[in-house]
Design an enzyme around this catalytic site. Structure first.
Site, short mmCIF file in Angstrom:
data_model
loop_
_atom_site.label_atom_id
_atom_site.label_comp_id
_atom_site.label_asym_id
_atom_site.label_seq_id
_atom_site.Cartn_x
_atom_site.Cartn_y
_atom_site.Cartn_z
N CYS A 23 74.53 37.12 36.44
CA CYS A 23 74.82 36.77 37.83
C CYS A 23 73.81 35.74 38.35
CB CYS A 23 74.76 38.02 38.71
SG CYS A 23 75.87 39.35 38.21
N ASP A 449 33.98 39.37 28.39
CA ASP A 449 32.80 38.80 29.02
C ASP A 449 31.81 39.94 29.27
OD1 ASP A 449 31.19 36.92 30.57
OD2 ASP A 449 31.87 38.07 32.31
N ASP A 649 35.61 37.95 34.70
CA ASP A 649 35.64 38.11 36.15
C ASP A 649 35.08 36.92 36.91
OD1 ASP A 649 32.92 38.52 35.43
OD2 ASP A 649 32.60 39.54 37.34
#
Length: 762
Positions: A23, A449, A649
């Site tokens: 669809c 890290d 981070d």
């Protein structure tokens, strides 16, 4: 989100009937035919179509018309908003669509049930007078009014625009039987109007059940959308007033009373309290907040009164970012989905051809095919080998049409992604893309890290060595001097003293000594802190007794501060970036899952190796600059294939996160690292990596199961239908059951993932 990008505007369109990727593909094709459309993105989970257009080139009505031309109803066309999501409107559309599906089902279900009741005496007792008239009248509202009107209208639009959607198959399966059944008023023949009504009723039942089941599957993001506060109390021009959250501006001073939700992300400027951050971190214990601490919108202030300066509003808040990431994941595509897309793109035309071929074959060679029916009649009660050739031809053609709707194939991937990404969001795991889910299962190397990922990312006082004085006196003297400094090591020593309940004294005559230490006078004593070389240059006595312990502590990666008073060495204080409490167990779990764990850090080799040895990490690469991290990832990819994930981070980790096959950002880290990552761990805990990998594996397994089931179902069912072994009414029931089984199997992911997280790696 009102987006104005390079002279472009962005619109959002809700298309309730867009229930599968097939669809969505038809909707995209229809919109892309419009001049001025730059980009079309579809999200089956939320029935949302995002369209970016050149300003002034495309109007809302044109977007609505293009989607309706593809055969789909449009609920809402709106400009994307820069502020809060359209939560109430989206939920209202969902409720309205479900209510409409239920209404259509009732309108069709009552006449269809009466037809079934009339069929019993007609078939097994004796012919009822006026039976044909009653069936024609009862079937008419089912086929043409209830769901039929919308279905046939959608079919006509699709055919007019040279596309074939699933509504076309239902129309072809219900209209011919009804009209052929009307011939019974002229010629004595079998009535097919009962079949037409039953097919449409089961089609509407399937639509209703799918709407209800998909609503359950997307509950996670709906819950996220309703978590935020609706109003905020603010100070403006010295007056306290209540405003809607969407009217907040950065810099507004918000007043948050005990028990209130914090309206938006901000910084505490007055007061102290504990804040329930379980929404963001998954942790049940409230977090202490004081002046200078940041708080997140939608978290709950537990007891104290806070004054908070708004920092981020609207789409920039933490909650909005979480919703956006989950929404992206639910609307994203998995590489394996390309297989399903190719199949569904060719499937509907192929089904129509098979249906026509079946009809012609039964009309031309009925006697040659009749032995198949005789064989099937031994096990299948609905098979009638004695039926006339035209009847068998119609039954076979209609059965192929109604049983072969590729709904299940189109739902296989989106529903699993919908449940998996929602489940992850509840656990603080935000998976940005479906591709990451497929890639994650093949990861062989996990690169970590060090600072902020394995360790806390902030120095802490870890060891004290005192000579001739108690440790408490050593620390109190050192903290009293360091309290006048803003250096991170000084802060760690002061914080260490306060954690141990020591009172920090006053210091006078404070000064820095050659950027290598500090000194000051505390309680009449001249206290000096610095490295050994500085103290030796200044003639401090008794340093030799410190050397052995100093070397031991430095070999462990600690920064060691020597302390002296009145020219005599008193001892050592060791400061280090300490390990997170969960790091050891997380790394062991990764290794149990068969991953090779590599630590990548810019720290010196000695400090890095000390951390690696304490955790049992397989490989260490130290003293690596940001560009060097990218090169290190590339080298690992060459050694182990494209099966390398990285966790980081910091800003310096962003390039390496992009280079890795799967980048994982610690949620408390830098925003640029989160944007570069494929997966974000909101809680900031390394154990989340293991959970994310387990969730990805479980989600991908569900996708594969769904695709296999949907494919096997169609491969087995279509030949049976073409050979006359499946009655159309049985076929439409099986088609509905297939779609619901795919949705149900995806919902079982919750139970399976819970078992994995309790029992280890899947």
């Amino acid at each position: 989100m009102q987006a104005m990008l390079d002279g472009a505007a962005e619109y959002e369109v809700i298309v309730p009937g867009m229930g599968s990727d097939h669809c969505a593909g038809l909707v995209r094709q229809s919109l892309q035919r419009l001049d001025g459309v730059l980009e079309v993105r579809t999200n089956i989970a939320s029935h949302l179509v995002s369209v970016r257009v050149r300003n002034g080139d495309v109007e809302r009505q044109q977007l609505r018309q293009a989607i309706e031309n593809a055969g789909y109803e449009v609920a809402v066309v709106r400009a994307a908003s820069t502020q809060d999501s359209h939560v109430d409107e989206d939920l209202a559309v969902d409720r309205r669509y479900l209510a409409e599906a239920a209404r259509r089902l009732w309108i069709a279900g009552i006449p269809a049930s009466l037809i079934m009741l009339l069929m019993i005496p007609q078939m097994f007792w004796r012919p009822l007078p006026g039976y044909l008239v009653m069936v024609a009248l009862l079937a008419f509202p089912v086929v043409f009014l209830a769901g039929g009107a919308a279905t046939h209208r959608a079919s006509w639009r699709a055919l007019r625009n040279r596309t074939l959607n699933m509504d076309v198959l239902i129309s072809l399966g219900s209209l011919p039987p009804y009209f052929i059944g009307l011939l019974g008023f002229i010629y004595p023949m079998t009535s097919f109007m009962e079949m037409a009504a039953t097919i449409m009723t089961f089609h509407l039942l399937g639509r209703y059940l799918e709407a209800k089941a998909k609503g359950r599957a997307s509950q996670a993001i709906r819950r996220l959308l309703t978590l935020g506060a609706r109003t905020a109390r603010v100070e403006r021009d010295g007056v306290e007033q209540e405003v809607a959250v969407q009217d907040l501006q950065p810099g507004d001073i918000m007043l948050v009373r005990p028990g209130d939700k914090i309206p938006t992300d901000g910084e505490v400027i007055d007061g102290e309290s504990h804040v329930d951050e379980s929404l963001a971190t998954g942790e049940s214990l409230p977090v202490y907040k004081q002046v200078g601490d940041q708080v997140l919108g939608a978290t709950i202030n537990k007891e104290g009164r806070l004054r908070v300066r708004a920092l981020r509003v609207g789409r920039d808040t933490f909650l909005a970012q979480v919703i956006r990431l989950v929404d992206q994941a639910q609307g994203s595509r998995v590489p394996i989905q390309e297989f399903a897309d190719r199949m569904t793109g060719r499937f509907v035309p192929l089904v129509v051809l098979i249906s026509l071929f079946s009809m012609v074959a039964w009309l031309v060679f009925p006697e040659a095919l009749r032995p198949v029916l005789s064989w099937g009649a031994q096990w299948l009660p609905w098979v009638n080998p004695q039926a006339e050739g035209p009847v068998l031809a119609l039954l076979a053609a209609v059965a192929v049409l109604v049983i072969a709707c590729p709904c299940a194939l189109g739902l296989a991937t989106p529903t699993a992604l919908m449940v998996g990404s929602g489940l992850g969001a509840e656990r603080g795991i935000l998976i940005r893309s479906g591709e990451a889910i497929q890639t994650f299962k093949d990861i062989r190397v996990m690169v970590l890290d060090k600072t902020g990922t394995i360790t806390r990312g902030e120095p802490r006082l870890t060891d004290m060595v005192a000579y001739g004085v108690p440790e408490t006196q050593l620390l109190r003297l050192a903290a009293s001097v360091e309290n006048a400094s803003e250096h991170p090591i000084a802060r760690a020593i002061v914080e260490g003293a306060r954690e141990r309940g020591l009172e920090v004294g006053a210091v006078s005559e404070f000064r820095s000594v050659g950027a290598r230490g500090v000194e000051g006078r505390v309680a009449g004593q001249r206290v000096l802190l610095g490295n050994r070389r500085l103290l030796a240059e200044l003639g401090v006595a008794g340093l030799e007794q410190l050397d052995r312990r100093l070397q031991q502590l430095e070999s462990l990666g600690s920064t060691v501060v020597c302390v002296a008073a009145d020219g005599v060495a008193l001892g050592l204080l060791a400061v280090a970036d300490t390990l997170k409490s969960e790091s050891h167990e997380a790394i062991r779990s990764m290794q149990r899952m068969g991953l090779r764990v590599v630590m990548l850090t810019g720290d010196n080799q000695r400090a890095a190796q000390a951390v690696a040895d304490s955790l049992g990490i397989d490989e260490v690469q130290a003293e690596v600059l940001p560009q060097g991290k990218v090169d290190a990832i590339r080298q690992l990819q060459q050694r182990y294939g494209n099966h390398v994930a990285m966790v980081g981070d910091g800003i310096n980790d962003a390039p390496a996160l992009k280079q890795a096959n799967v980048g994982i950002a610690i949620g408390a880290g830098a925003e640029v690292a989160i944007e570069a990552a494929d997966v974000t761990l909101v809680r900031g805990e390394l154990t989340g990596v293991v959970e994310a990998m387990q969730l990805s594996r479980a989600t991908f397994t569900k996708i594969v199961q769904n695709l296999i089931w949907a494919s096997v179902y169609n491969v087995a069912a279509i030949p049976m239908a073409a050979l006359g072994l499946l009655h159309p009414m049985i076929g439409v029931m099986a088609m509905t059951a297939s779609s619901l089984s795919v949705i149900g199997n995806s919902l079982l992911l919750k139970r399976r993932f819970a078992r994995h997280t309790q029992g280890g790696a899947p």
